[in-house]
Motif scaffolding. Structure first.
Motif, PDB file in Angstrom:
ATOM      1  N   SER A  24      56.955  33.823  42.806  1.00 31.05           N
ATOM      2  CA  SER A  24      55.969  32.750  42.935  1.00 31.05           C
ATOM      3  C   SER A  24      55.093  33.037  44.145  1.00 31.05           C
ATOM      4  N   CYS A  25      54.285  34.066  44.037  1.00 25.39           N
ATOM      5  CA  CYS A  25      53.538  34.518  45.204  1.00 25.39           C
ATOM      6  C   CYS A  25      52.092  34.824  44.845  1.00 25.39           C
ATOM      7  N   VAL A  26      51.300  34.877  45.858  1.00 23.04           N
ATOM      8  CA  VAL A  26      49.939  35.372  45.738  1.00 23.04           C
ATOM      9  C   VAL A  26      49.969  36.833  46.163  1.00 23.04           C
ATOM     10  N   GLU A  27      49.255  37.660  45.427  1.00 22.74           N
ATOM     11  CA  GLU A  27      49.170  39.070  45.764  1.00 22.74           C
ATOM     12  C   GLU A  27      47.713  39.419  46.065  1.00 22.74           C
ATOM     13  N   ILE A  28      47.513  40.352  46.977  1.00 16.01           N
ATOM     14  CA  ILE A  28      46.162  40.796  47.296  1.00 16.01           C
ATOM     15  C   ILE A  28      46.093  42.319  47.198  1.00 16.01           C
ATOM     16  N   ALA A  29      44.884  42.803  46.974  1.00 20.79           N
ATOM     17  CA  ALA A  29      44.615  44.245  46.991  1.00 20.79           C
ATOM     18  C   ALA A  29      43.583  44.467  48.089  1.00 20.79           C
ATOM     19  N   TYR A  32      39.561  47.575  48.672  1.00 24.06           N
ATOM     20  CA  TYR A  32      38.163  47.477  48.259  1.00 24.06           C
ATOM     21  C   TYR A  32      37.283  47.067  49.435  1.00 24.06           C
ATOM     22  N   PRO A  33      36.246  47.822  49.718  1.00 25.01           N
ATOM     23  CA  PRO A  33      35.385  47.476  50.859  1.00 25.01           C
ATOM     24  C   PRO A  33      34.623  46.175  50.611  1.00 25.01           C
ATOM     25  N   GLY A  34      34.680  45.289  51.591  1.00 24.31           N
ATOM     26  CA  GLY A  34      33.890  44.059  51.549  1.00 24.31           C
ATOM     27  C   GLY A  34      34.477  42.895  50.786  1.00 24.31           C
ATOM     28  N   VAL A  35      35.504  43.137  49.950  1.00 21.93           N
ATOM     29  CA  VAL A  35      36.080  42.064  49.143  1.00 21.93           C
ATOM     30  C   VAL A  35      37.601  42.182  49.096  1.00 21.93           C
ATOM     31  N   VAL A  36      38.244  41.069  48.735  1.00 17.71           N
ATOM     32  CA  VAL A  36      39.701  41.050  48.567  1.00 17.71           C
ATOM     33  C   VAL A  36      40.018  40.382  47.229  1.00 17.71           C
ATOM     34  N   ALA A  43      51.345  35.467  36.899  1.00 15.83           N
ATOM     35  CA  ALA A  43      50.406  35.692  35.803  1.00 15.83           C
ATOM     36  C   ALA A  43      49.331  36.675  36.274  1.00 15.83           C
ATOM     37  N   PRO A  44      49.696  37.926  36.511  1.00 10.01           N
ATOM     38  CA  PRO A  44      48.767  38.867  37.123  1.00 10.01           C
ATOM     39  C   PRO A  44      47.513  39.167  36.305  1.00 10.01           C
ATOM     40  N   ALA A  45      47.558  38.977  35.020  1.00 15.20           N
ATOM     41  CA  ALA A  45      46.386  39.258  34.179  1.00 15.20           C
ATOM     42  C   ALA A  45      45.434  38.073  34.077  1.00 15.20           C
ATOM     43  N   ARG A  46      45.826  36.937  34.597  1.00 17.74           N
ATOM     44  CA  ARG A  46      45.008  35.722  34.492  1.00 17.74           C
ATOM     45  C   ARG A  46      44.574  35.251  35.866  1.00 17.74           C
ATOM     46  N   ASN A  47      43.499  34.500  35.886  1.00 16.07           N
ATOM     47  CA  ASN A  47      43.062  33.770  37.078  1.00 16.07           C
ATOM     48  C   ASN A  47      42.877  34.619  38.319  1.00 16.07           C
ATOM     49  N   LEU A  48      42.380  35.803  38.161  1.00 18.25           N
ATOM     50  CA  LEU A  48      42.083  36.660  39.294  1.00 18.25           C
ATOM     51  C   LEU A  48      40.824  36.139  39.982  1.00 18.25           C
ATOM     52  N   ILE A  49      40.853  36.104  41.298  1.00 16.78           N
ATOM     53  CA  ILE A  49      39.641  35.754  42.044  1.00 16.78           C
ATOM     54  C   ILE A  49      39.367  36.859  43.060  1.00 16.78           C
TER      55      ILE A  49
END
Length: 72
Positions: A24-29, A32-36, A43-49
């Motif tokens: 039950s976590c938030v993951e970040i990448a 990428y320059p300038g954005v996260v 639900a890794p395939a859904r609701n990406l922001i």
């Protein structure tokens, strides 16, 4: 507004070091320059922001400064 295409198939996702193994976590990448990109680990395939790196830094700084208590 500018449209940016991100190849998320090569994203290296990470969870907070304070996360537990309950998925039950938030993951970040971060590569990428300038954005996260941010996603829900359940639900890794859904609701990406995607947010600007400066906005992410401000969010992290605010949470750190308030020790996670954002009720104020």
């Amino acid at each position: 507004m500018r449209t940016v295409c991100l190849d998320l198939s090569v994203a290296v996702w990470r969870k907070s070091s304070r996360s537990q193994d309950n998925a039950s976590c938030v993951e970040i990448a971060e590569q990428y320059p300038g954005v996260v990109p941010i996603r829900d680990s359940k639900a890794p395939a859904r609701n990406l922001i995607v947010v600007r790196r400066a906005a992410w830094a401000m969010f992290v700084a605010t949470v750190s400064a308030t020790k996670g208590d954002l009720s104020a």
